[in-house]
Scaffold this motif. Structure first.
Motif, PDB file in Angstrom:
ATOM      1  N   HIS A 176       0.816  -1.202   0.000  1.00 26.33           N
ATOM      2  CA  HIS A 176       0.000   0.000   0.000  1.00 26.33           C
ATOM      3  C   HIS A 176       0.852   1.255   0.000  1.00 26.33           C
ATOM      4  O   HIS A 176       1.834   1.354   0.735  1.00 26.33           O
ATOM      5  CB  HIS A 176      -0.921  -0.005   1.218  1.00 26.33           C
TER       6      HIS A 176
ATOM      7  N   ARG B 100       0.103   5.692  -0.795  1.00 26.75           N
ATOM      8  CA  ARG B 100      -0.969   6.645  -1.045  1.00 26.75           C
ATOM      9  C   ARG B 100      -1.008   7.053  -2.517  1.00 26.75           C
ATOM     10  O   ARG B 100       0.010   7.422  -3.105  1.00 26.75           O
ATOM     11  CB  ARG B 100      -0.783   7.884  -0.170  1.00 26.75           C
TER      12      ARG B 100
ATOM     13  N   ARG C 250      -8.264   3.153   5.524  1.00 23.57           N
ATOM     14  CA  ARG C 250      -7.309   3.003   4.427  1.00 23.57           C
ATOM     15  C   ARG C 250      -8.019   2.883   3.091  1.00 23.57           C
ATOM     16  O   ARG C 250      -7.596   3.475   2.090  1.00 23.57           O
ATOM     17  CB  ARG C 250      -6.401   1.795   4.668  1.00 23.57           C
TER      18      ARG C 250
END
Length: 296
Positions: free
Chosen positions: A5, A7, A64
């Protein structure tokens, strides 16, 4: 959720097509037209994605995933703007009138695929939540295709000699599709969407995308003296795929097959590191990063 992950960021790229020829793949007018269909389909389609996801966002409880969806919306909006910048000045300059086709597309996304397709009354309003989930499922299926096509465009070397501005647009877009490949699937699952629903909407997406690409590219080819007598769409795609100018029908068929595997997750599609490497070296993305830094 995404395996590695990070952003998602919106890269505010700009493209200048003043010197881009209509047949931007050298000596391949049909391949150019089929890929130019993206400029016709994506502005309306990806703004529709954004509208649907903005409606879905308040339903997301995982922080998230909420952040991923926000990043997805920003990236998709930028994709729509970038392709729209090619739609009018580029295609119009080359004598391609796309307005009748894009008007029908706008009607499709505003009415049958809009928020209240059966009307603003008690029944229509009562089905709004159900209909939102159906559209999220359809977007998940379409995003599978955009990831597969995006992975192909950033890994093929067959188009390295194509017009540098147009190929940068498509590879920048394709790389971001690989970058956010998991978001649509994760949102659908997070909102309670089932595997059977995803399977159903993959069938719908296959039919719809085949029709839209065929109709859009055919519309342009009929206006171009170099391609007025092109063969049928599927035969043409197969021929171009064998020569490396499009992904082969077999590779697309295998990608569709993967989607129907129980437990499928899009983290297995493409390589995010390859996508991020292209985004770090894309001329348009580099200009956008420099402009952002200059404003800081």
């Amino acid at each position: 959720m995404t395996e590695q992950h990070h952003r998602l960021e919106q890269r505010k790229v700009r493209f200048d097509f003043a010197d881009t020829p209509l047949h931007w793949v050298p000596n391949e007018p049909e391949a150019s037209h089929i890929m130019n269909t993206l400029h016709i389909l994506l502005p309306a389609g990806e703004f529709w994605f954004c509208k649907v996801y903005n409606k879905a966002l308040p339903l997301v409880t995982d922080e998230r995933l909420r952040d991923d969806v926000r990043g997805f919306i920003k990236q998709e909006a930028q994709h729509a703007r970038a392709h729209d910048s090619a739609l009018q000045p580029y295609l119009d300059r080359h004598g391609i009138n796309s307005k009748p086709f894009t008007r029908r597309l706008s009607w499709l996304f505003d009415k049958p695929l809009g928020e209240l397709p059966i009307g603003d009354h008690a029944l229509g309003r009562g089905l709004k939540h159900w209909w939102l989930l159906q559209r999220v499922g359809l977007i998940a299926a379409v995003e599978h295709f955009t990831c597969v096509l995006g992975n192909w465009i950033i890994t093929t070397d067959k188009l390295d000699n194509a017009d540098p501005v147009m190929i940068d647009l498509l590879r920048w877009h394709g790389a971001e599709e690989v970058e956010h490949r998991c978001v649509a699937h994760d949102l659908h699952v997070g909102l309670g969407g089932s595997m059977v629903m995803r399977w159903f909407y993959m069938v719908i997406a296959c039919i719809a995308l085949t029709y839209l690409f065929s109709a859009g590219s055919g519309m342009m080819m009929r206006q171009d003296p170099a391609t007025r007598r092109s063969p049928g769409f599927l035969r043409l795609w197969s021929r171009l795929g064998k020569r490396g100018f499009l992904p082969t029908p077999g590779s697309i068929g295998r990608a569709v097959g993967r989607y129907f595997a129980p437990g499928y997750h899009p983290r297995t599609e493409g390589d995010v590191n390859v996508a991020l490497n292209y985004l770090a070296n894309s001329p348009a993305a580099q200009r956008a990063a420099a402009e952002l830094q200059a404003m800081a």
